[in-house]
Design an enzyme around this catalytic site. Structure first.
Site, mmCIF file in Angstrom:
data_model
loop_
_atom_site.group_PDB
_atom_site.id
_atom_site.type_symbol
_atom_site.label_atom_id
_atom_site.label_comp_id
_atom_site.label_asym_id
_atom_site.label_seq_id
_atom_site.Cartn_x
_atom_site.Cartn_y
_atom_site.Cartn_z
ATOM 1 N N ARG A 30 1.419 -6.903 66.886
ATOM 2 C CA ARG A 30 0.152 -7.449 67.398
ATOM 3 C C ARG A 30 0.285 -7.925 68.846
ATOM 4 N NH1 ARG A 30 -2.118 -10.503 61.986
ATOM 5 N NH2 ARG A 30 -3.224 -8.669 61.207
ATOM 6 N N GLY A 65 -3.810 -4.443 55.519
ATOM 7 C CA GLY A 65 -2.428 -4.904 55.611
ATOM 8 C C GLY A 65 -1.507 -4.150 54.670
ATOM 9 N N GLY A 82 -9.877 -7.301 57.316
ATOM 10 C CA GLY A 82 -11.244 -7.727 56.979
ATOM 11 C C GLY A 82 -12.255 -7.264 58.014
ATOM 12 N N LYS A 95 -9.066 -4.020 43.385
ATOM 13 C CA LYS A 95 -10.379 -4.310 42.806
ATOM 14 C C LYS A 95 -11.549 -3.699 43.559
ATOM 15 C CE LYS A 95 -9.153 -8.823 40.949
ATOM 16 N NZ LYS A 95 -9.300 -10.249 41.234
HETATM 17 P P1 ADP Z 1 -5.230 -3.497 51.919
HETATM 18 O O1 ADP Z 1 -4.410 -4.740 52.167
HETATM 19 O O2 ADP Z 1 -4.613 -2.281 52.541
HETATM 20 O O3 ADP Z 1 -6.686 -3.667 52.268
HETATM 21 P P2 ADP Z 1 -5.662 -4.187 49.170
HETATM 22 O O4 ADP Z 1 -5.158 -5.571 49.439
HETATM 23 O O5 ADP Z 1 -7.094 -3.987 48.911
HETATM 24 O O6 ADP Z 1 -5.193 -3.204 50.354
HETATM 25 O O7 ADP Z 1 -4.910 -3.577 47.910
HETATM 26 C C1 ADP Z 1 -3.517 -3.572 47.816
HETATM 27 C C2 ADP Z 1 -3.038 -4.148 46.523
HETATM 28 O O8 ADP Z 1 -3.594 -3.476 45.411
HETATM 29 C C3 ADP Z 1 -1.551 -4.019 46.425
HETATM 30 O O9 ADP Z 1 -0.972 -5.293 46.219
HETATM 31 C C4 ADP Z 1 -1.349 -3.109 45.218
HETATM 32 O O10 ADP Z 1 -0.207 -3.446 44.456
HETATM 33 C C5 ADP Z 1 -2.603 -3.370 44.432
HETATM 34 N N1 ADP Z 1 -2.843 -2.275 43.480
HETATM 35 C C6 ADP Z 1 -3.188 -1.010 43.762
HETATM 36 N N2 ADP Z 1 -3.298 -0.287 42.632
HETATM 37 C C7 ADP Z 1 -3.016 -1.111 41.604
HETATM 38 C C8 ADP Z 1 -2.967 -0.959 40.182
HETATM 39 N N3 ADP Z 1 -3.214 0.219 39.594
HETATM 40 N N4 ADP Z 1 -2.662 -2.045 39.439
HETATM 41 C C9 ADP Z 1 -2.406 -3.217 40.034
HETATM 42 N N5 ADP Z 1 -2.421 -3.422 41.359
HETATM 43 C C10 ADP Z 1 -2.731 -2.388 42.139
HETATM 44 MG MG MG Z 2 -4.226 -6.542 51.056
#
Ligand code: ADP
Ligand code: MG
Length: 393
Positions: free
Chosen positions: A37, A350, A373, A198
């Site tokens: 960063r 992230g 975000g 989610k």
């Molecule tokens: P980003 O940080 O890239 O926006 P998110 O925080 O939305 O991504 O999602 C990442 C998280 O989702 C990770 O911690 C990953 O382990 C979890 N995850 C993805 N698929 C599953 C799954 N099938 N069951 C449980 N956790 C999951």
């Molecule tokens: Mg995340």
């Protein structure tokens, strides 16, 4: 709305307040563990210094919650910035106040100063007008280069612009340009890969991307909820029972065909602690009491076939529990497919960036968005407070 940038600003001999995103991870010894960063802000900083501005840098780091907390001091960042630029970086132990105001007046053109963490002051996150005016008292002009914080209306990201002429820095400009183009004029086919735990985290983005993308490939925990909405028995997998209607509505909105593409096979195990007992099954054949933790190899092939002809790819959200070896193959496999693509590839989030790095292909994507975000809010089509306050062209 096209925003004015540094190039539209006459800053020679002026004091310029630059809001950067120096919210970097520190190690146990309190040193900067990853300076990505800081490096991302260098084009703006160097341009201003070369053009003979006195540069006053401000950022937050961590969540000190409005009080001084030395664990979140920006002092180590000042040191790393000095090492990266080969220039002296003055450090103001108080972000506002008479001493710092005096220091800002003494700062010569071509010199820079970093303020202590603005979140040591309750007025920052409250966007207190009084605190914003004390920040503004340090400078003549304002540049926002902190894209990652632009979705927050805080004193240093928004309030300060009531007092000073405000424009975008180069990093901000690039993020707005690349993410904006995904919504306005993507080269087609435009394929989006969305994962993560989610649906509820990403409703706005899903709704928007269904309208804008040619294909939406869904993975991760959120795919479970879509599959459950179609009537599959996901057994012990993470499913958001209160989002089944939402998933059904999104599927209906996408219409017939495969505009929303869901996994056809899943990596399942008795629980998340037992990756060694994993096996791959079709979505309709999850053993009783088992849970899905990754997409299967058949799904990776299906998604790779969708991604290959794409001219634009956006990816946010790992397609499995990639932190656990054994449940990371789908995510790493798709990272490699995206890295090998000739398309404009944009990744954000992230965990997604961590996964792309883990796959060893971070330097093979077109654009790594620095805002988690903020990127998602922008893709929802919302105007970010830290962008709204900048002058229009
Ligand atoms: P980003 O940080 O890239 O926006 P998110 O925080 O939305 O991504 O999602 C990442 C998280 O989702 C990770 O911690 C990953 O382990 C979890 N995850 C993805 N698929 C599953 C799954 N099938 N069951 C449980 N956790 C999951
Ligand atoms: Mg995340």
């Amino acid at each position: 709305m096209v925003k004015k940038t540094l190039r539209d600003l006459d800053f020679n001999g002026k004091r310029v307040f630059v809001r950067v995103d120096f919210n970097v991870p520190l190690n146990e010894r309190g040193e900067v563990a990853d300076d990505t960063r800081i490096r991302a802000a260098l084009p703006t900083i160097e341009y201003l210094l070369a053009g003979w501005a006195a540069v006053i840098l401000a950022s937050h780091l961590g969540r000190p919650k409005g009080k001084r907390d030395d664990r979140f001091s920006l002092r180590p960042v000042a040191e790393r910035l000095g090492a990266l630029t080969g220039r002296q970086v003055r450090f103001a132990g108080e972000a506002v106040g008479p001493e710092t105001e005096a220091a800002s007046r003494e700062l010569a053109p071509g010199e820079m100063m970093l303020l202590e963490n603005v979140r040591f002051y309750p007025g920052e996150e409250q966007n207190d007008p009084e605190f914003a005016s004390r920040l503004a008292a340090l400078a003549d002009l304002y540049v926002n280069d902190a894209f990652g914080t632009a979705h927050r209306a805080h004193a240093s990201t928004a309030g300060i612009a009531a007092h000073l002429p405000a424009v975008a820095g180069f990093l901000m400009e690039k993020e707005l340009d690349i993410l904006g183009r995904l919504l306005s004029a993507p080269e087609r086919p435009f394929v989006a890969l969305i994962g993560g735990a989610k649906i509820s985290d990403k409703i706005g983005v899903l709704e928007r991307l269904i309208e804008k993308a040619d294909y939406l490939l869904v993975g991760g925990g959120m795919a479970n909820t879509f599959l459950a909405a179609q009537g599959h028995n996901l057994q012990a997998s993470l499913v958001e029972a209160d989002r089944l209607d939402l998933a059904r509505n999104l599927l209906a909105k996408a219409g017939p065909g495969e505009r929303i593409t869901l996994p056809i096979d899943l990596v399942v195990a008795p629980d998340r602690m037992q990756p060694e007992n994993r096996t791959t099954v079709a979505v309709e054949s999850i053993p009783a009491g088992w849970a899905a933790f990754d997409v299967g190899s058949g799904t990776v092939r299906l998604y790779a076939n969708r991604l290959r002809p794409a001219r634009t790819i956006f990816w946010n959200g790992p397609v499995g529990l990639f932190e656990v070896p054994g449940f990371d193959e789908g995510t790493l496999g798709l990272a490699r497919v995206i890295a090998a693509s000739e398309a404009t590839t944009v990744v954000g989030g992230g965990d997604t960036i961590a996964a792309v790095r883990q796959a060893g292909v971070l330097n093979r994507v077109t654009h790594v968005s620095t805002g988690g975000g903020a990127s998602l809010k922008l893709l929802e089509g919302r105007e970010l407070p830290g962008v709204a306050v900048l002058q229009n062209r």
